[in-house]
Design a protein around this motif. Structure first.
Motif: not given
Length: 345
Positions: A265, A268-269, A272, A275-276, A300-301, A304, A308, A310-311
């Motif tokens: 997690t 992933r932050v 993300f 990717g954003a 994108a949020f 995600e 999953l 965007v990550s």
């Protein structure tokens, strides 16, 4: 040098000309008065540390950022003043808060250069946020040890107390949802430290950016240039592997799964954001306005949270693709294509 103008009159002294006057005003703004004003904001932030560390980080970062105009020495001095003033406030009110306010001052100092040319790289920011989160967790672990317990036991106890108090006035349906929330909280409570670190970093970023605007030293860097370090991708893979392998380790299944889920997690932050940033870069390149770019971040949020996606885009961009063509040291370290070398020769 000619001391007269074309019409025979004396040349106006430097500072009365339009362009030079602006420079002179900027030099005055960046002189000792900026340092004194910065100290005022730092002391105000130190006084607010026990009221709200997040808000205090804005003030302290703003004050330290103003001192940036007088060099790194003044910036370090401002940081020391912030620490001493915050510690003094804690000694007078609540000495147990000293470690937390020092972490807040450190966060404000690290991100006080944001918005200017002295802003740290994305990789350094990711490392700093991770270190701040670990410092927060370590502080709570020390306090838990002094109270003859451990950090996991203290957190689980706090979760049980919250569940018991919330369940007393909840309906049957709400109790089922509360049970699910408690289960998630028992697994992801370490993310609370990362969340606090991110919030303090964002508040410090705001203060530093405001100071850079005040000093007329804003950088041209934007969010679309965010570039996470490679070790974030490594953590992502490790988190996935630990989550999958946990079922094969009956004796340590719960612990391994918990570590894997939290590492995944946390990674992933950052991925993300990677990717954003890629999506924002493409929308900006296509000429879309700020509203469209904002809607792109919202989409994108959603992607995600749901898929999953965007990550994964961020992971591919970090490891191999480099969709935006950002300059990276690891790209320069790779061996060049022989065909390209022959053509260039």
């Amino acid at each position: 040098m000619n001391d007269t103008s074309e019409n025979g009159r004396p040349v106006a002294p430097e500072g009365f000309d339009g362009s030079k006057g602006k420079r002179g005003a900027q030099e005055v703004a960046e002189g000792p008065s900026s340092t004194q004003g910065g100290l005022v904001w730092i002391l105000a932030g130190a006084a607010c540390m026990l009221v709200g560390i997040d808000f205090a980080c804005v003030l302290v970062a703003y004050g330290i950022g103003l001192s940036e105009s007088n060099g790194k020495g003044a910036r370090r001095t401002a940081f020391v003043v912030a620490c001493l003033a915050s510690v003094l406030v804690c000694i007078l009110v609540d000495p147990q808060q000293i470690p937390y306010v020092l972490i807040g001052c450190l966060t404000a100092w690290i991100f006080s250069a944001d918005g200017s040319d002295a802003e740290a790289s994305s990789g350094w920011k990711c490392f700093a946020i991770a270190a701040i989160a670990l410092a927060m967790a370590g502080t709570d672990a020390v306090f838990a040890f002094l109270n003859n317990t451990s950090l996991p036991a203290a957190m689980n106890g706090a979760i049980r107390v919250y569940a018991r108090e919330a369940g007393q006035s909840a309906s049957a349906d709400m109790r089922e949802q509360l049970t699910a929330v408690v289960t998630l909280a028992k697994t992801y409570w370490p993310m609370a430290f990362l969340s606090n670190a991110i919030v303090e970093a964002l508040c410090s970023h705001i203060g530093g950016s405001l100071a850079a605007r005040k000093r007329n030293a804003r950088t041209k860097r934007t969010f679309s240039e965010f570039d996470a370090p490679v070790w974030v991708a490594v953590l992502f893979i490790v988190g996935v592997a630990a989550s999958l392998v946990s079922s094969q380790l009956p004796a340590w299944s719960t612990q391994v799964k918990m570590v894997g889920e939290n590492v995944l997690t946390a990674a992933r932050v950052a991925l993300f954001l990677q990717g954003a940033a890629v999506a924002t870069w493409y929308t900006k390149k296509a000429g879309f306005g700020p509203i469209t770019r904002g809607l792109t971040l919202v989409a994108a949020f959603y992607l995600e949270v749901s898929f999953l996606l965007v990550s994964v885009v961020g992971l591919v961009d970090v490891v191999a693709a480099n969709f935006r063509g950002l300059p990276r040291k690891r790209d320069n370290a790779r061996p060049k294509d022989p065909k390209v070398s022959k053509e260039s020769a």
